[in-house]
Enzyme design. Structure first.
Site, short mmCIF file in Angstrom:
data_model
loop_
_atom_site.label_atom_id
_atom_site.label_comp_id
_atom_site.label_asym_id
_atom_site.label_seq_id
_atom_site.Cartn_x
_atom_site.Cartn_y
_atom_site.Cartn_z
N ILE A 232 -18.34 5.58 13.31
CA ILE A 232 -19.80 5.54 13.28
C ILE A 232 -20.21 4.83 14.56
CG2 ILE A 232 -21.85 4.72 12.07
CD1 ILE A 232 -20.26 6.88 10.54
N GLN A 237 -24.03 1.34 12.93
CA GLN A 237 -23.08 0.65 12.06
C GLN A 237 -23.79 -0.33 11.14
OE1 GLN A 237 -20.03 -0.95 14.66
NE2 GLN A 237 -19.28 1.07 15.21
N GLY A 238 -23.20 -0.54 9.96
CA GLY A 238 -23.76 -1.48 8.99
C GLY A 238 -24.90 -0.92 8.16
N ALA A 243 -19.65 5.05 4.39
CA ALA A 243 -19.42 5.34 2.97
C ALA A 243 -19.96 6.72 2.61
CB ALA A 243 -20.09 4.27 2.11
N GLU A 265 -4.38 8.29 7.98
CA GLU A 265 -3.32 7.98 8.94
C GLU A 265 -3.53 6.58 9.51
OE1 GLU A 265 -2.07 9.42 13.43
OE2 GLU A 265 -3.12 10.83 12.13
#
EC number: 2.3.1.48
Length: 408
Positions: A232, A237-238, A243, A265
């Site tokens: 992101i 972000q945040g 999610a 991975e």
């Protein structure tokens, strides 16, 4: 020696921290170009500038990497106050431009006028592929709900290959061990997040982030999607986009009977936290995770139902169980708290027991003094301390997931 030291001091003045020197920006409006508050810096630059993340040869170095918000058309410029070669004839500065050009694809512009021309074309930019999910996030500052969409794309989408070349450059700056993928391999899936915004009465799209997933073959007739890269972009972000993206991707795959389970991975700690939250959110209403069943311990039913309905493997199902059981019990109740602690520690002690089994084997082939050295490494008191510390850290992580679930 004193003269050499003075020279070293003078040369040291021409060293720049590349994480600070690189100035990045996602631009929507011409006025954003001069808006310093919109600038963000990379977390890593070692893949381009070496482990020390330093560029030598400049004072006041600024490496500008500006992108149009949607199509990611790029402006790249290098600015500095002075160069080492201006002062010292035989000392050459690092070739910063070549290093950056190894990462960013050709077609970038170097001047503000050309960049503004690219910005005017943003109205023609549309997301690639098919939309999977639309959601809104309330923006306190703007006092309104902002709409976001998640798309699934592939290399057959016109223009996507070139767009992806620009998008993947962000990986090098924000994922420590990032590498570019082979886009000609058809087993890759691409998931993209976009924000819808208005400009002069038109609806435009800004790139928020993306995820790549590789579809591994599992004998005889199944597929195991493995999350490879997820990012992101820093300005977003945040805000919960990670999610939303992970849950959307999970829901996309669980609809197919060909999918065995979904993995990742080499996941980072942040990704593991995100995955815990998403998987618990998905699993919390399954009958096998009802409060009364949680109190009876981890079961085969939990493994089977979470795998069949949500494509979650045994290891991840176990973490879901531990988080949901923490939520279901009263940790101030000594009996419930002790039962929970003992169960978690029993799982955590596995690696220590494996160590002890290996020590038993070594007893047969080590000299007494060698054995003593090895035994000192796994002193029992130390083991108990480490086990307690691991338990406390895990429960703290789990509590954060439970709190986030309550907010969600």
């Amino acid at each position: 020696m004193a003269g050499l030291s003075d020279m070293e001091k003078k040369l040291a003045e021409f060293k720049c921290d590349t994480n600070e020197a690189i100035k990045m920006k996602l631009v929507r409006f011409p006025e954003d170009i001069e808006d310093e508050s919109m600038t963000f810096n990379p977390e890593y630059s070692h893949q381009t500038f070496g482990d020390e993340e330093v560029a030598f040869g400049y004072k006041g170095l600024q490496i500008l990497l500006y992108y149009t918000a949607g199509n990611l058309s790029t402006m790249f410029r290098v600015k500095y106050g002075s160069k080492v070669s201006d002062k010292f004839d035989l000392v050459q500065p690092d070739d910063v431009e070549s290093k950056i050009q190894e990462i960013i694809p050709p077609g970038f512009c170097c001047g503000t006028d050309d960049f503004i021309s690219s910005l005017e074309k943003e109205v023609n930019f549309k997301p690639f592929g098919t939309v999977l999910h639309t959601y809104t996030v309330h923006n306190e500052e703007a006092g309104e709900d902002i709409t976001y969409q998640i798309y699934k794309a592939d290399m057959t989408c016109p223009g996507f290959r070139e767009y992806h070349e620009r998008l993947q450059t962000f990986l090098m700056w924000f994922i420590e061990t990032a590498s570019y993928i082979d886009v000609d391999d058809e087993k890759w899936d691409y998931f993209l997040v976009f924000e819808k915004y208005n400009k002069d009465g038109a609806t435009l799209f800004a790139t928020v982030g993306y995820m790549t997933v590789y579809n591994y073959y599992v004998y005889p007739d199944k597929t195991r999607p493995r999350v490879s890269q997820m990012l992101i972009l820093p300005p977003f972000q945040g805000e919960g986009h990670g999610a939303q993206l992970l849950e959307t991707v999970h829901r996309y795959y669980i609809s197919s009977p060909k999918i065995l389970d979904i993995t990742a991975e080499d996941p980072s700690e942040n990704f593991v936290r995100l995955r815990d939250f998403v998987l618990v959110k998905l699993c919390q209403h399954l009958p096998c995770f009802s409060p009364e069943k949680l109190l009876c311990g981890f079961s085969q039913e939990m493994i089977s139902e979470s795998q069949q309905k949500l494509k979650i493997n045994k290891q991840h199902a176990r973490r879901v169980y531990e988080i949901l059981r923490l939520r279901a019990i009263d940790m101030s109740d000594a009996k419930q708290s002790k039962a929970y602690r003992l169960e978690i520690k029993k799982r955590l002690v596995g690696p220590y027991k494996k160590n002890q089994r290996e020590m038993a084997k070594m007893r047969r082939c080590l000299k007494p003094e060698e054995l003593t050295n090895q035994m000192n490494h796994i002193d029992l008191n130390t083991q108990h301390e480490q086990l307690e510390e691991s338990y406390q850290q895990l429960v703290a992580e789990y509590r954060r997931i439970v709190e986030r679930l309550a907010q969600a």
